[in-house]
Motif scaffolding. Structure first.
Motif, PDB file in Angstrom:
ATOM      1  N   TYR A  55     -52.139 -29.666 -22.850  1.00 12.84           N
ATOM      2  CA  TYR A  55     -52.925 -30.117 -21.709  1.00 12.84           C
ATOM      3  C   TYR A  55     -52.105 -29.829 -20.456  1.00 12.84           C
ATOM      4  O   TYR A  55     -50.880 -29.713 -20.514  1.00 12.84           O
ATOM      5  N   ARG A  56     -52.779 -29.766 -19.325  1.00 13.75           N
ATOM      6  CA  ARG A  56     -52.046 -29.519 -18.084  1.00 13.75           C
ATOM      7  C   ARG A  56     -51.422 -30.825 -17.582  1.00 13.75           C
ATOM      8  O   ARG A  56     -52.063 -31.873 -17.569  1.00 13.75           O
ATOM      9  N   LEU A  57     -50.159 -30.734 -17.133  1.00 11.55           N
ATOM     10  CA  LEU A  57     -49.416 -31.913 -16.708  1.00 11.55           C
ATOM     11  C   LEU A  57     -49.638 -32.278 -15.253  1.00 11.55           C
ATOM     12  O   LEU A  57     -49.387 -33.418 -14.854  1.00 11.55           O
ATOM     13  N   GLY A  58     -50.045 -31.331 -14.417  1.00 12.03           N
ATOM     14  CA  GLY A  58     -50.155 -31.628 -13.003  1.00 12.03           C
ATOM     15  C   GLY A  58     -48.822 -32.055 -12.420  1.00 12.03           C
ATOM     16  O   GLY A  58     -47.778 -31.446 -12.678  1.00 12.03           O
ATOM     17  N   SER A  59     -48.810 -33.152 -11.681  1.00 14.19           N
ATOM     18  CA  SER A  59     -47.637 -33.530 -10.897  1.00 14.19           C
ATOM     19  C   SER A  59     -46.463 -34.045 -11.714  1.00 14.19           C
ATOM     20  O   SER A  59     -45.392 -34.281 -11.152  1.00 14.19           O
ATOM     21  N   ILE A  60     -46.618 -34.231 -13.015  1.00 13.69           N
ATOM     22  CA  ILE A  60     -45.437 -34.513 -13.837  1.00 13.69           C
ATOM     23  C   ILE A  60     -44.447 -33.365 -13.700  1.00 13.69           C
ATOM     24  O   ILE A  60     -43.229 -33.540 -13.856  1.00 13.69           O
ATOM     25  N   THR A  61     -44.955 -32.176 -13.359  1.00  9.85           N
ATOM     26  CA  THR A  61     -44.092 -31.028 -13.078  1.00  9.85           C
ATOM     27  C   THR A  61     -43.036 -31.381 -12.039  1.00  9.85           C
ATOM     28  O   THR A  61     -41.887 -30.908 -12.118  1.00  9.85           O
ATOM     29  N   LYS A  62     -43.396 -32.201 -11.068  1.00  7.69           N
ATOM     30  CA  LYS A  62     -42.457 -32.553  -9.998  1.00  7.69           C
ATOM     31  C   LYS A  62     -41.190 -33.211 -10.537  1.00  7.69           C
ATOM     32  O   LYS A  62     -40.088 -32.977 -10.030  1.00  7.69           O
ATOM     33  N   SER A  63     -41.337 -34.059 -11.553  1.00 13.35           N
ATOM     34  CA  SER A  63     -40.171 -34.750 -12.104  1.00 13.35           C
ATOM     35  C   SER A  63     -39.184 -33.763 -12.723  1.00 13.35           C
ATOM     36  O   SER A  63     -37.964 -33.958 -12.635  1.00 13.35           O
ATOM     37  N   LEU A  64     -39.701 -32.710 -13.337  1.00 12.21           N
ATOM     38  CA  LEU A  64     -38.817 -31.708 -13.925  1.00 12.21           C
ATOM     39  C   LEU A  64     -38.120 -30.896 -12.840  1.00 12.21           C
ATOM     40  O   LEU A  64     -36.937 -30.553 -12.963  1.00 12.21           O
ATOM     41  N   VAL A  65     -38.848 -30.575 -11.763  1.00  9.58           N
ATOM     42  CA  VAL A  65     -38.228 -29.875 -10.636  1.00  9.58           C
ATOM     43  C   VAL A  65     -37.145 -30.749 -10.007  1.00  9.58           C
ATOM     44  O   VAL A  65     -36.053 -30.276  -9.662  1.00  9.58           O
ATOM     45  N   ALA A  66     -37.427 -32.047  -9.855  1.00 12.37           N
ATOM     46  CA  ALA A  66     -36.434 -32.959  -9.300  1.00 12.37           C
ATOM     47  C   ALA A  66     -35.176 -32.994 -10.160  1.00 12.37           C
ATOM     48  O   ALA A  66     -34.057 -33.088  -9.642  1.00 12.37           O
ATOM     49  N   THR A  67     -35.342 -32.914 -11.471  1.00  9.32           N
ATOM     50  CA  THR A  67     -34.188 -32.902 -12.368  1.00  9.32           C
ATOM     51  C   THR A  67     -33.334 -31.665 -12.136  1.00  9.32           C
ATOM     52  O   THR A  67     -32.090 -31.732 -12.169  1.00  9.32           O
ATOM     53  N   LEU A  68     -33.970 -30.527 -11.892  1.00  7.89           N
ATOM     54  CA  LEU A  68     -33.202 -29.321 -11.559  1.00  7.89           C
ATOM     55  C   LEU A  68     -32.406 -29.521 -10.277  1.00  7.89           C
ATOM     56  O   LEU A  68     -31.240 -29.104 -10.178  1.00  7.89           O
ATOM     57  N   VAL A  69     -33.000 -30.166  -9.283  1.00  9.26           N
ATOM     58  CA  VAL A  69     -32.301 -30.418  -8.022  1.00  9.26           C
ATOM     59  C   VAL A  69     -31.117 -31.356  -8.246  1.00  9.26           C
ATOM     60  O   VAL A  69     -30.024 -31.144  -7.708  1.00  9.26           O
ATOM     61  N   MET A  70     -31.301 -32.380  -9.070  1.00  7.14           N
ATOM     62  CA  MET A  70     -30.209 -33.313  -9.324  1.00  7.14           C
ATOM     63  C   MET A  70     -29.082 -32.660 -10.109  1.00  7.14           C
ATOM     64  O   MET A  70     -27.901 -33.013  -9.940  1.00  7.14           O
ATOM     65  N   ARG A  71     -29.394 -31.708 -10.950  1.00  9.63           N
ATOM     66  CA  ARG A  71     -28.330 -30.952 -11.632  1.00  9.63           C
ATOM     67  C   ARG A  71     -27.497 -30.176 -10.603  1.00  9.63           C
ATOM     68  O   ARG A  71     -26.267 -30.115 -10.702  1.00  9.63           O
ATOM     69  N   LEU A  72     -28.157 -29.594  -9.638  1.00 11.91           N
ATOM     70  CA  LEU A  72     -27.432 -28.889  -8.576  1.00 11.91           C
ATOM     71  C   LEU A  72     -26.536 -29.854  -7.808  1.00 11.91           C
ATOM     72  O   LEU A  72     -25.396 -29.527  -7.460  1.00 11.91           O
ATOM     73  N   ARG A  73     -27.051 -31.048  -7.533  1.00 11.52           N
ATOM     74  CA  ARG A  73     -26.251 -32.044  -6.832  1.00 11.52           C
ATOM     75  C   ARG A  73     -25.026 -32.433  -7.652  1.00 11.52           C
ATOM     76  O   ARG A  73     -23.898 -32.493  -7.149  1.00 11.52           O
ATOM     77  N   ASP A  74     -25.231 -32.684  -8.946  1.00  9.69           N
ATOM     78  CA  ASP A  74     -24.120 -33.105  -9.799  1.00  9.69           C
ATOM     79  C   ASP A  74     -23.070 -32.017  -9.936  1.00  9.69           C
ATOM     80  O   ASP A  74     -21.898 -32.303 -10.182  1.00  9.69           O
ATOM     81  N   PRO A 188     -51.287 -21.922 -20.519  1.00 11.91           N
ATOM     82  CA  PRO A 188     -51.536 -22.348 -21.898  1.00 11.91           C
ATOM     83  C   PRO A 188     -51.184 -21.261 -22.904  1.00 11.91           C
ATOM     84  O   PRO A 188     -51.443 -20.078 -22.685  1.00 11.91           O
ATOM     85  N   GLU A 189     -50.580 -21.693 -23.992  1.00  8.33           N
ATOM     86  CA  GLU A 189     -50.215 -20.801 -25.090  1.00  8.33           C
ATOM     87  C   GLU A 189     -50.624 -21.471 -26.394  1.00  8.33           C
ATOM     88  O   GLU A 189     -50.319 -22.632 -26.620  1.00  8.33           O
ATOM     89  N   GLY A 190     -51.312 -20.748 -27.261  1.00  3.09           N
ATOM     90  CA  GLY A 190     -51.755 -21.335 -28.517  1.00  3.09           C
ATOM     91  C   GLY A 190     -52.877 -22.331 -28.284  1.00  3.09           C
ATOM     92  O   GLY A 190     -53.657 -22.219 -27.330  1.00  3.09           O
ATOM     93  N   ARG A 191     -52.979 -23.314 -29.156  1.00  2.00           N
ATOM     94  CA  ARG A 191     -54.089 -24.271 -29.064  1.00  2.00           C
ATOM     95  C   ARG A 191     -53.941 -25.124 -27.801  1.00  2.00           C
ATOM     96  O   ARG A 191     -52.895 -25.723 -27.557  1.00  2.00           O
TER      97      ARG A 191
END
Length: 447
Positions: A55-74, A188-191
């Motif tokens: 299913y499409r996640l929509g704005s949950i994507t933002k949390s993953l992007v934020a995690t990438l930013v926090m890795r850069l900070r760390d 989407p990939e697969g079912r």
């Protein structure tokens, strides 16, 4: 979970799917970092969706992007208080800080200029940047919470510049693969479920478009499954598997701003939505794109989380459903506290423990698991935990003293004599005249 709990969870899910006329709805409960329960209602190609259906996640994507930013900070590649212009020069809003973009307090417009971005093919970064004129700044940076999809499109480009690759490639390499989220993809990939709009006055459907959002993709592009989103829910709860330090995820869950200041039931951290509900403190994110709704939340205290995914543009109260699933699980099968057992501690720290006084106010200093100290007033007041920074130096982790330094002052023979905490002097007895108390202690003493 128990059969009775399973029935209650499925009943809640089935009621939402039926009453709100959802083509298909899947949900799950997560405990101890694992999938504890899952359920599904509705049909995809005539069959129940399963835990591997996308299913499409929509704005949950933002949390993953934020995690990438926090890795850069760390890694020390950026500071959250730095203006965007230092790392992504030339935008019309370069004075907004990275932290403000993460917390939706950067003042940017909610939606990208031009046509409705969720239903339109997106352009590349140069075209997106050119559209972001000074008029896209709607509020003074830092002045208020104003949800901005645009801000996360910008953060995706920031990640790409720092990593020298597309943000999607960085996401796959740094987060999805280490967490085992193999079914989380930009398309989407697969079912997978098709996205539908349900007519408000008749039981008929209209297919929704799912174009590539281009430079706006970091705001809501990703697709995922129950299995993958359960792994992500556990991550938000602190089971980070070295993708981030748990302290960094806790920092992301901390309140940066609130959406309803008078009541404070909804707020935002650094990439996470925050809720307070019936004494629970929940963190995660919801998401919506044409044809899809999604939500994941976790109780940071109990570790119980839940998620829900639906292929409809509107109808179900997806966040309320997710909250209810957590509540049902905890009410019917309450988490038992871990058994207390003696632990190994640095016995040299025992001499720091016990009664201390901030002026006339008594405090207790305790050793707690993880080699940390807890300084709490005997009655009400300011309490904080502290992590060692080396010999006689401790860092405040939360509460009033978060980020402050506690230093131990000793006598000539090495006995702990006083604590210096952000210039406040704590002594074994109230206002010990032999300690360096600012302002001094009256020579005539107590009377």
């Amino acid at each position: 979970m128990l059969a009775s709990t399973d029935t209650s969870l499925l009943s809640r899910l089935a009621t939402e799917q039926s009453a709100k006329r959802v083509p298909s709805l899947v949900a799950a409960v997560v405990r101890d970092g694992e999938l504890a329960w899952s359920g599904a209602r509705g049909r995809i190609d005539g069959e129940l969706p399963d835990n591997d259906t996308q299913y499409r996640l929509g704005s949950i994507t933002k949390s993953l992007v934020a995690t990438l930013v926090m890795r850069l900070r760390d890694e020390g590649r950026l500071d959250l208080n730095e203006p965007l212009d230092k790392h992504l020069p030339g935008t019309a809003f370069g004075s907004s800080t990275i932290a403000q973009l993460l917390s939706h307090t950067g003042g940017l417009t909610a939606e990208s200029p031009g046509s409705w971005w969720e239903r339109s093919p997106g352009g590349d970064w140069p075209a997106f940047e050119a559209s972001l004129t000074p008029e896209t700044i709607k509020n003074r940076p830092g002045s208020r919470f104003h949800y901005s999809n645009v801000g996360y499109g910008v953060l995706g480009e920031l990640v790409a510049r720092q990593r020298g690759m597309r943000w999607l490639d960085a996401l796959r390499e740094e987060i999805l693969t280490p967490l085992g989220m193999t079914r989380t993809t930009p398309h989407p990939e697969g079912r997978h479920a098709l996205g539908w709009a349900v007519h408000p006055f008749a039981d008929v459907l209209l297919p929704e478009p799912t174009p590539d959002a281009g430079a706006m993709a970091p705001a809501g592009q990703l697709w995922s499954t129950v299995n993958d989103l359960a792994r992500w829910t556990a991550f938000v709860g602190g089971d980070t598997r070295e993708v981030l330090h748990p302290d960094t995820v806790a920092e992301m869950r901390a309140v940066a701003t609130v959406d309803d200041a008078d009541a404070w039931t909804a707020g935002y951290g650094l990439g996470f939505q925050l809720l307070r509900h019936n004494g629970k403190r929940l963190a995660g994110h919801s998401g919506s794109m044409p044809g899809f709704l999604a939500c994941t939340l976790v109780d940071e205290n109990t570790g119980t989380g839940a998620l829900a995914l639906a292929n409809t543009t509107s109808g179900p109260a997806i966040m309320a459903l997710t909250v209810d699933l957590i509540s049902i699980a905890d009410e019917r099968e309450p988490r038992l506290p871990a058994e207390w057992q003696p632990g190994e501690v640095d016995l040299g720290l025992l001499e720091l423990t016990g009664l201390w006084h901030w002026g006339p106010t008594p405090y207790h200093l305790r050793l707690i698991p993880g080699g940390m100290l807890d300084l709490s007033p005997v009655d009400n007041g300011r309490a904080s935990r502290f992590r060692s920074l080396g010999k006689d130096k401790w860092l405040g982790l939360d509460g009033y003293y978060a980020g402050e330094t506690l230093r131990v002052g000793r006598t000539a023979d090495g006995t702990p004599h006083y604590l210096d905490l952000a210039t406040f002097i704590f002594t074994r007895t109230p206002y010990d005249p032999s300690a360096p108390i600012p302002g001094g202690v009256d020579d005539t003493g107590w009377r």
